[in-house]
Design an enzyme around this catalytic site. Structure first.
Site, short mmCIF file in Angstrom:
data_model
loop_
_atom_site.label_atom_id
_atom_site.label_comp_id
_atom_site.label_asym_id
_atom_site.label_seq_id
_atom_site.Cartn_x
_atom_site.Cartn_y
_atom_site.Cartn_z
N HIS A 29 10.09 47.61 1.63
CA HIS A 29 11.28 47.11 2.31
C HIS A 29 11.62 48.00 3.51
O HIS A 29 12.04 47.50 4.58
CB HIS A 29 12.44 47.08 1.31
N HIS A 70 7.85 49.21 -8.91
CA HIS A 70 9.25 48.98 -8.53
C HIS A 70 9.62 49.81 -7.31
O HIS A 70 10.12 49.28 -6.30
CB HIS A 70 10.14 49.34 -9.72
N GLU A 71 9.39 51.11 -7.39
CA GLU A 71 9.77 51.98 -6.28
C GLU A 71 8.96 51.67 -5.03
O GLU A 71 9.46 51.81 -3.91
CB GLU A 71 9.63 53.45 -6.67
N HIS A 83 10.68 49.03 -3.00
CA HIS A 83 11.70 49.58 -2.11
C HIS A 83 11.05 50.17 -0.86
O HIS A 83 11.55 50.00 0.26
CB HIS A 83 12.47 50.70 -2.82
#
Length: 692
Positions: free
Chosen positions: A486, A479-480, A483
């Protein structure tokens, strides 16, 4: 010329050893002064001489150095908290908050932006510059640029006070978490606890000089790697009750009581919204996010609640019946410290599956290697670890930290990042990604690398044994990293529109989509290997893992709905709550239909809800974003499911249309560019087992 303050040195690698508390105040003050000089050049412009370059782009560049310096300060406060660092941070916090709050309320700057807005050249702007022009004007108007002088002055004061109060709220949560420990001196009381958790508890005691080889002790804390195994597996209900009681007391008792802070924060947010002409804080915050209004966000959450209600009731009933049958007692509500414990027993009973059997298959080094291999196959990325000791070492803020360099398929250095995965008392809880330097396309046609960081509080290594993660921890790593992708893959030349600087109900799409690969056999086989034998997860265990995937899915859904509904009610109906001596009982009553019935009733997390109260804005009125973005990512991942789990073509499309685009376009349009249509809520419900 004065020597450069280390916090204003924006080169990479970062010299963390020079970033000392005594340098914070002079560095931030210098950054504010330099930024203000750049802003003064805009203020002094003749109205007839304004251009896009000397107004909008100059404004973008004016505060860049200060922003990057402040990022380093707040990062260190999050990962290396200490009395002198905290004191220095809190001295400059009001100055930084006030400075940034004043910019959109500066009448001279606003006058010059509007002067350019009226020119034909403004209407001729195209592409990213048109987007930046429009977004900047909207930022100023949303922040109160058109307000009269008295209201502008009051708004600045509100912003500054919110920054101070939310920082204190965060400190209270951290300090209360660190203040508690549970020492066990009888190993028999640890029955049911996994061996790794027992070993970690013993090491924790030893680290505090508690116990000895002849008379060992076991120490438990409220940090997730310590508390979660205790609450899930310990047969001793007394231990679980103690830990639960300590957890729910965080933020509720002196000297770390957040009760009055919550009231004041809510009042200030409501006042801010009123000054801006909005009925409540949620509408003020959401008008430019995908949801557009508090009412629409609340309707979205209520829709999810209704769709999950029947299954949620069945989850609750099944758990109560199972416990009653197991103990040969009448059916009744469970105590809150029994919920995780009996849920795990029910999972084992229904699926013959204990999540702990997966842990040996998730050694962190292999998880990281597999994640990087996945990124290579899907996104064409190459990731290399950089040395943190010896010749050519990159400095880090703690010996546990690793540093990596990322290159794309063309060999370009797209970015570098720091990874800090394990808990420390000086580090706040949870997991997060942040950026330190935003690079991207440069005016000369080149591209500067982005610099980011990724943090967590995962199960640490045990002596010579690597860190063995739970499957949920693996999902958190992925998940992290989403980010981080991105940020690092941003190709937007306007830094404030790059990477994760997007609407908050869109920002979780890149992170949450990465979790999907943690459930697919082909991708699991890249990294899910036994730490001793190298064997993949056996077929029978994998089958049970998938069968149990949606175990109590409605309860998991309702937990997130509960937090989102609480957040939205507090920020749409503030007048009902902010005047109460304690908001907790009243808000709990409002969300009772989302809470698992328990006896005694468990308090809400409102007094330790860092997401919505540890930042002037943060996720306030925006916690629904997790579910909103989950709708987006469940739908978006269907392209990989349909066209190839490791499809380089779909991966390239995701980079080109989502990851690289930042806020260069309306997020709804970015989603349509990738999927060819608007999102479909059904994809999430089907994946969660709540719809056929």
């Amino acid at each position: 010329m004065a020597s450069q303050n280390p916090f204003l040195d924006h080169t990479f690698p970062i010299h963390w050893s020079r970033l000392t508390p005594d340098q914070i105040e002079p560095g931030i003050d210098q950054g504010i002064a330099e930024s203000d000089r750049a802003l003064e050049a805009i203020r002094e412009l003749d109205l007839g001489a304004v251009t896009y370059r000397n107004t909008f782009l100059a404004l973008e560049e004016a505060t860049l150095g200060l922003s990057q310096a402040w990022q380093k300060v707040t990062h260190l406060q999050a990962v290396a908290d200490a009395p002198d660092l905290r004191a220095a941070h809190n001295v400059v916090l009001p100055r930084v908050s006030a400075f940034f709050a004043k910019i959109p309320l500066d009448p001279k700057i606003w006058q010059r932006l509007k002067a350019f807005e009226a020119k034909p050249e403004a209407q001729a702007l195209q592409g990213i510059h048109r987007r930046f022009f429009s977004e900047t004007l909207a930022d100023f108007r949303q922040a109160g640029a058109d307000l009269p002088d008295e209201a502008r002055s009051r708004l600045e004061a509100v912003q500054t006070e919110l920054a101070e109060l939310t920082q204190k709220y965060s400190e209270n949560v951290l300090d209360a978490t660190n203040a508690w420990q549970l020492i066990v001196d009888d190993e028999k009381r640890l029955a049911g606890l996994p061996d790794h958790a027992k070993a970690a508890a013993r090491r924790s005691a030893e680290s505090k000089q508690i116990g000895s080889a002849e008379s060992p002790r076991w120490r438990f804390t409220l940090h997730a790697p310590s508390q979660e195994p205790l609450m899930t597996y310990a047969e001793d209900a007394g231990l679980r009750q103690e830990s639960w009681a300590a957890a729910v007391a965080v933020g509720s008792t002196a000297p770390h009581d957040n009760t009055e802070l919550i009231q004041r924060i809510l009042k200030l947010r409501a006042e801010k919204a009123s000054l801006l002409g909005k009925p409540h804080f949620a509408d003020s915050i959401l008008e430019r996010r995908m949801a557009k209004s508090g009412a629409r966000a609340l309707n979205f959450i209520e829709d999810l609640r209704q769709r999950s209600a029947a299954a949620f009731a069945k989850d609750t009933e099944a758990l109560e019946r199972f416990r009653a049958s197991s103990l040969d007692k009448p059916t009744s509500h469970l105590a809150p410290w029994e919920l995780a414990f009996w849920s795990e027993k029910l999972r084992r009973d229904q699926y013959a599956f204990d999540e702990e059997v997966l842990r040996p298959y998730f050694p962190m080094p292999r998880v990281i290697e597999g994640l990087y291999e996945l990124c290579s196959r899907v996104f064409g990325l190459t990731i290399k670890e950089l040395p943190t000791s010896g010749p050519g070492a990159v400095e880090v803020w703690h010996p546990d930290i690793k540093v990596y360099e990322m290159r794309d398929a063309a060999g370009r250095h797209v970015g570098s990042y720091y990874a800090d995965w394990f808990p420390r008392e000086s580090k706040r809880g949870g997991a997060w990604m942040n950026y330190l330097i935003t690079g991207g396309p440069q005016p000369d046609g080149g591209r500067a690398p982005h610099i980011g960081l990724i943090c967590g509080n995962m199960t640490p290594p045990d002596g010579d044994r690597p860190a063995l993660l739970t499957h949920r921890e693996v999902e958190t790593v992925f998940h992290e990293f989403g980010h981080l992708l991105h940020h690092l893959l941003g190709e937007v030349e306007i830094k404030s529109l790059s990477g994760t600087n997007v609407a908050w109900d869109f920002v979780e799409l890149p992170s949450q989509i990465m979790e999907n690969w943690c459930w697919e056999r082909p991708s699991l086989d890249l990294f899910a290997r036994h730490f001793q034998t190298g064997a993949p997860i056996p077929d029978d265990i994998f089958g049970k893992m998938i069968a149990a995937k949606n175990f109590r899915a409605a309860s998991a859904m309702m937990r997130q709905v509960q937090f989102a509904k609480m957040d939205l009610l507090l920020h749409t109906q503030t007048a009902r709550f902010a005047e109460l001596p304690d908001v907790e009982p009243a808000i709990r009553k409002e969300i009772a239909d989302c809470i698992i019935p328990a006896e005694p009733p468990s308090p809400t997390i409102v007094k330790r809800f860092n997401h919505i109260f540890s930042d002037p804005v943060g996720y306030a009125a925006g916690y629904y974003s997790y579910k909103w973005a989950e709708v987006l990512e469940a739908d978006a991942f269907s392209r990989f499911k349909n066209e190839g789990l490791f499809s380089r073509a779909v991966g390239a499309d995701f980079v080109a249309k989502i990851l690289s685009r930042g806020n260069s376009e309306d997020p709804a349009q970015l989603f349509r560019d990738f999927m060819g249509r608007d999102p479909d809520l059904q994809a999430l419900l089907i994946r969660s087992g709540l719809a056929a």
